[in-house]
Design a protein around this motif. Structure first.
Motif, PDB file in Angstrom:
ATOM      1  N   ALA A 141       0.837  -1.102  -0.083  1.00  0.00           N
ATOM      2  CA  ALA A 141      -0.118   0.013  -0.035  1.00  0.00           C
ATOM      3  C   ALA A 141       0.856   1.200  -0.007  1.00  0.00           C
ATOM      4  O   ALA A 141       1.903   1.316   0.475  1.00  0.00           O
ATOM      5  CB  ALA A 141      -0.755  -0.067   1.263  1.00  0.00           C
ATOM      6  N   PRO A 142       0.429   2.192  -0.710  1.00  0.00           N
ATOM      7  CA  PRO A 142       0.951   3.695  -0.699  1.00  0.00           C
ATOM      8  C   PRO A 142       0.705   4.245   0.839  1.00  0.00           C
ATOM      9  O   PRO A 142      -0.120   4.003   1.662  1.00  0.00           O
ATOM     10  CB  PRO A 142       0.437   4.319  -1.671  1.00  0.00           C
ATOM     11  CG  PRO A 142      -1.048   3.921  -1.601  1.00  0.00           C
ATOM     12  CD  PRO A 142      -0.818   2.510  -1.362  1.00  0.00           C
ATOM     13  N   PRO A 143       1.452   5.338   1.091  1.00  0.00           N
ATOM     14  CA  PRO A 143       1.217   5.928   2.329  1.00  0.00           C
ATOM     15  C   PRO A 143       0.330   6.513   2.498  1.00  0.00           C
ATOM     16  O   PRO A 143      -0.452   7.050   3.556  1.00  0.00           O
ATOM     17  CB  PRO A 143       2.662   6.717   2.631  1.00  0.00           C
ATOM     18  CG  PRO A 143       3.669   6.331   1.656  1.00  0.00           C
ATOM     19  CD  PRO A 143       2.945   5.460   0.589  1.00  0.00           C
ATOM     20  N   SER A 144      -0.240   7.198   1.381  1.00  0.00           N
ATOM     21  CA  SER A 144      -1.445   8.060   1.355  1.00  0.00           C
ATOM     22  C   SER A 144      -1.807   7.907  -0.490  1.00  0.00           C
ATOM     23  O   SER A 144      -1.074   7.612  -1.091  1.00  0.00           O
ATOM     24  CB  SER A 144      -0.938   9.539   1.666  1.00  0.00           C
ATOM     25  OG  SER A 144      -0.261  10.238   0.557  1.00  0.00           O
ATOM     26  N   ALA A 145      -3.101   8.303  -0.317  1.00  0.00           N
ATOM     27  CA  ALA A 145      -3.588   8.543  -1.851  1.00  0.00           C
ATOM     28  C   ALA A 145      -2.918   9.590  -2.766  1.00  0.00           C
ATOM     29  O   ALA A 145      -2.646   9.480  -3.864  1.00  0.00           O
ATOM     30  CB  ALA A 145      -5.050   8.834  -1.815  1.00  0.00           C
ATOM     31  N   GLU A 146      -2.592  10.596  -1.744  1.00  0.00           N
ATOM     32  CA  GLU A 146      -1.863  11.603  -2.751  1.00  0.00           C
ATOM     33  C   GLU A 146      -0.409  11.288  -2.813  1.00  0.00           C
ATOM     34  O   GLU A 146      -0.002  11.699  -3.970  1.00  0.00           O
ATOM     35  CB  GLU A 146      -1.716  12.889  -1.483  1.00  0.00           C
ATOM     36  CG  GLU A 146      -3.094  13.443  -1.270  1.00  0.00           C
ATOM     37  CD  GLU A 146      -3.965  12.810  -0.245  1.00  0.00           C
ATOM     38  OE1 GLU A 146      -5.135  12.773  -0.197  1.00  0.00           O
ATOM     39  OE2 GLU A 146      -3.126  11.959   0.586  1.00  0.00           O
ATOM     40  N   GLU A 147       0.233  10.480  -2.106  1.00  0.00           N
ATOM     41  CA  GLU A 147       1.484  10.051  -2.636  1.00  0.00           C
ATOM     42  C   GLU A 147       1.488   8.998  -3.641  1.00  0.00           C
ATOM     43  O   GLU A 147       2.357   9.125  -4.576  1.00  0.00           O
ATOM     44  CB  GLU A 147       2.193   9.332  -1.438  1.00  0.00           C
ATOM     45  CG  GLU A 147       3.743   8.797  -1.535  1.00  0.00           C
ATOM     46  CD  GLU A 147       4.425   9.722  -1.958  1.00  0.00           C
ATOM     47  OE1 GLU A 147       5.814   8.983  -2.644  1.00  0.00           O
ATOM     48  OE2 GLU A 147       4.350  10.816  -2.049  1.00  0.00           O
ATOM     49  N   LEU A 148       0.337   8.216  -3.931  1.00  0.00           N
ATOM     50  CA  LEU A 148       0.380   7.359  -5.015  1.00  0.00           C
ATOM     51  C   LEU A 148       0.113   8.293  -6.261  1.00  0.00           C
ATOM     52  O   LEU A 148       0.677   7.932  -7.316  1.00  0.00           O
ATOM     53  CB  LEU A 148      -1.100   6.602  -4.824  1.00  0.00           C
ATOM     54  CG  LEU A 148      -1.211   5.381  -5.929  1.00  0.00           C
ATOM     55  CD1 LEU A 148       0.033   4.339  -5.748  1.00  0.00           C
ATOM     56  CD2 LEU A 148      -2.566   4.963  -5.589  1.00  0.00           C
ATOM     57  N   VAL A 149      -0.913   9.243  -6.313  1.00  0.00           N
ATOM     58  CA  VAL A 149      -0.898  10.213  -7.420  1.00  0.00           C
ATOM     59  C   VAL A 149       0.522  10.663  -7.732  1.00  0.00           C
ATOM     60  O   VAL A 149       1.026  10.912  -9.176  1.00  0.00           O
ATOM     61  CB  VAL A 149      -2.027  11.156  -7.129  1.00  0.00           C
ATOM     62  CG1 VAL A 149      -1.981  12.354  -8.139  1.00  0.00           C
ATOM     63  CG2 VAL A 149      -3.276  10.748  -7.014  1.00  0.00           C
ATOM     64  N   ARG A 150       1.180  11.307  -6.892  1.00  0.00           N
ATOM     65  CA  ARG A 150       2.548  11.796  -7.027  1.00  0.00           C
ATOM     66  C   ARG A 150       3.513  10.801  -7.620  1.00  0.00           C
ATOM     67  O   ARG A 150       4.257  11.088  -8.536  1.00  0.00           O
ATOM     68  CB  ARG A 150       3.177  12.384  -5.735  1.00  0.00           C
ATOM     69  CG  ARG A 150       4.478  13.274  -5.880  1.00  0.00           C
ATOM     70  CD  ARG A 150       5.254  13.557  -4.539  1.00  0.00           C
ATOM     71  NE  ARG A 150       5.602  12.427  -4.141  1.00  0.00           N
ATOM     72  CZ  ARG A 150       6.798  11.751  -4.458  1.00  0.00           C
ATOM     73  NH1 ARG A 150       7.418  12.091  -5.685  1.00  0.00           N
ATOM     74  NH2 ARG A 150       7.381  10.641  -3.932  1.00  0.00           N
ATOM     75  N   ARG A 151       3.553   9.501  -7.164  1.00  0.00           N
ATOM     76  CA  ARG A 151       4.370   8.649  -7.721  1.00  0.00           C
ATOM     77  C   ARG A 151       4.064   8.269  -9.305  1.00  0.00           C
ATOM     78  O   ARG A 151       4.975   8.126  -9.986  1.00  0.00           O
ATOM     79  CB  ARG A 151       4.289   7.347  -6.898  1.00  0.00           C
ATOM     80  CG  ARG A 151       5.013   7.587  -5.579  1.00  0.00           C
ATOM     81  CD  ARG A 151       5.006   6.182  -4.487  1.00  0.00           C
ATOM     82  NE  ARG A 151       5.499   6.574  -3.401  1.00  0.00           N
ATOM     83  CZ  ARG A 151       5.572   5.581  -2.511  1.00  0.00           C
ATOM     84  NH1 ARG A 151       4.985   4.335  -2.716  1.00  0.00           N
ATOM     85  NH2 ARG A 151       5.959   5.781  -1.221  1.00  0.00           N
ATOM     86  N   LEU A 152       2.722   8.196  -9.541  1.00  0.00           N
ATOM     87  CA  LEU A 152       2.331   7.869 -10.768  1.00  0.00           C
ATOM     88  C   LEU A 152       2.693   9.010 -11.726  1.00  0.00           C
ATOM     89  O   LEU A 152       3.199   8.758 -12.864  1.00  0.00           O
ATOM     90  CB  LEU A 152       0.931   7.524 -10.959  1.00  0.00           C
ATOM     91  CG  LEU A 152       0.236   7.229 -12.365  1.00  0.00           C
ATOM     92  CD1 LEU A 152       0.793   6.147 -12.729  1.00  0.00           C
ATOM     93  CD2 LEU A 152      -1.194   7.038 -12.125  1.00  0.00           C
ATOM     94  N   GLN A 153       2.391  10.134 -11.420  1.00  0.00           N
ATOM     95  CA  GLN A 153       2.617  11.211 -12.299  1.00  0.00           C
ATOM     96  C   GLN A 153       4.104  11.589 -12.362  1.00  0.00           C
ATOM     97  O   GLN A 153       4.788  11.865 -13.594  1.00  0.00           O
ATOM     98  CB  GLN A 153       1.972  12.581 -11.598  1.00  0.00           C
ATOM     99  CG  GLN A 153       0.418  12.532 -11.775  1.00  0.00           C
ATOM    100  CD  GLN A 153      -0.297  13.682 -11.090  1.00  0.00           C
ATOM    101  OE1 GLN A 153       0.389  14.383 -10.260  1.00  0.00           O
ATOM    102  NE2 GLN A 153      -1.518  14.057 -11.556  1.00  0.00           N
ATOM    103  N   GLY A 154       5.066  11.125 -11.345  1.00  0.00           N
ATOM    104  CA  GLY A 154       6.237  11.335 -11.499  1.00  0.00           C
ATOM    105  C   GLY A 154       7.154  10.446 -12.174  1.00  0.00           C
ATOM    106  O   GLY A 154       8.241  10.669 -12.655  1.00  0.00           O
ATOM    107  N   ARG A 155       6.490   9.169 -12.503  1.00  0.00           N
ATOM    108  CA  ARG A 155       7.150   8.266 -13.687  1.00  0.00           C
ATOM    109  C   ARG A 155       7.206   8.861 -14.810  1.00  0.00           C
ATOM    110  O   ARG A 155       8.278   8.331 -15.517  1.00  0.00           O
ATOM    111  CB  ARG A 155       6.227   7.001 -13.543  1.00  0.00           C
ATOM    112  CG  ARG A 155       6.314   6.065 -12.405  1.00  0.00           C
ATOM    113  CD  ARG A 155       5.793   4.599 -12.435  1.00  0.00           C
ATOM    114  NE  ARG A 155       4.803   4.598 -13.137  1.00  0.00           N
ATOM    115  CZ  ARG A 155       3.595   3.417 -13.065  1.00  0.00           C
ATOM    116  NH1 ARG A 155       3.999   2.422 -12.457  1.00  0.00           N
ATOM    117  NH2 ARG A 155       2.673   3.009 -13.928  1.00  0.00           N
TER     118      ARG A 155
END
Length: 186
Positions: free
Chosen positions: A125-139
């Motif tokens: 799991a990600p630490p938060s939903a916001e972090e998941l979005v950040r990681r996806l966009q950062g790829r």
């Protein structure tokens, strides 16, 4: 729960949670474990190599694997490509007494649970939903449309976390890998 050699560990979680990063570090630390290489019909991303990151196959080749029973599990992911776990190398590694890790999506994990209920199922799991979005966009590997589709799928996947034996929160890769190593009994 600790899993000994000759057992299967299923690692699943939403897109961009860091499954690939965690597994790359795990492989470095424990080459004795067998980490399954999935077959996929999607094209390789920059830097990915056939037989190392995935087995990149055509739709016809994937259809043949399904028809012959050559896949332990398979699914269409994000409405765009199919992924599956070749059965033979997993069976051989388990028979040799090795810990086997399958890094697969939710659909695949559910199929393995039906066919291999003794496996250990781990949700990353990600630490938060916001972090998941950040990681996806950062790829930077998907278009905005693909990102939206993946985030929609991620919401469904996050809702299924209670189906798993263990939930690991991937806040720090080294800590997450250490927890996975301990879980596998390595």
């Amino acid at each position: 729960m600790t899993v000994g050699p000759g057992r299967v560990v299923v690692l699943s979680g939403p897109t961009a949670v860091g499954k690939g990063t965690v597994m790359a570090r795990f492989r470095e630390l424990h080459p004795e474990a067998y980490v399954s290489i999935s077959a996929t019909t999607r094209p390789a991303r920059p830097g990915e190599r056939d037989g190392v990151h995935y087995w990149f196959v055509s739709d016809a080749e994937f259809d043949e694997l399904i028809a012959s029973g050559g896949l332990l599990e398979w699914a269409e992911v994000h409405g765009a490509a199919r992924y599956g776990t070749p059965r033979r190398p997993v069976d051989e590694a388990v028979a040799d007494g090795r810990t086997v890790i399958l890094e697969i999506d939710l659909q695949g994990a559910r199929q393995v649970k039906e066919n291999c209920p003794d496996a250990c199922f781990v949700f990353l799991a990600p630490p938060s939903a916001e972090e998941l979005v950040r990681r996806l966009q950062g790829r930077g590997t998907e278009t905005a449309e693909e990102q939206a589709r993946r985030l929609e799928t991620a919401a469904t996947e996050m809702a299924a976390r209670d189906e798993f034996d263990v939930v690991l929160v991937n806040e720090d890769v080294e800590r997450t890998v250490a927890e996975l190593v301990e879980l596998c009994g390595l």
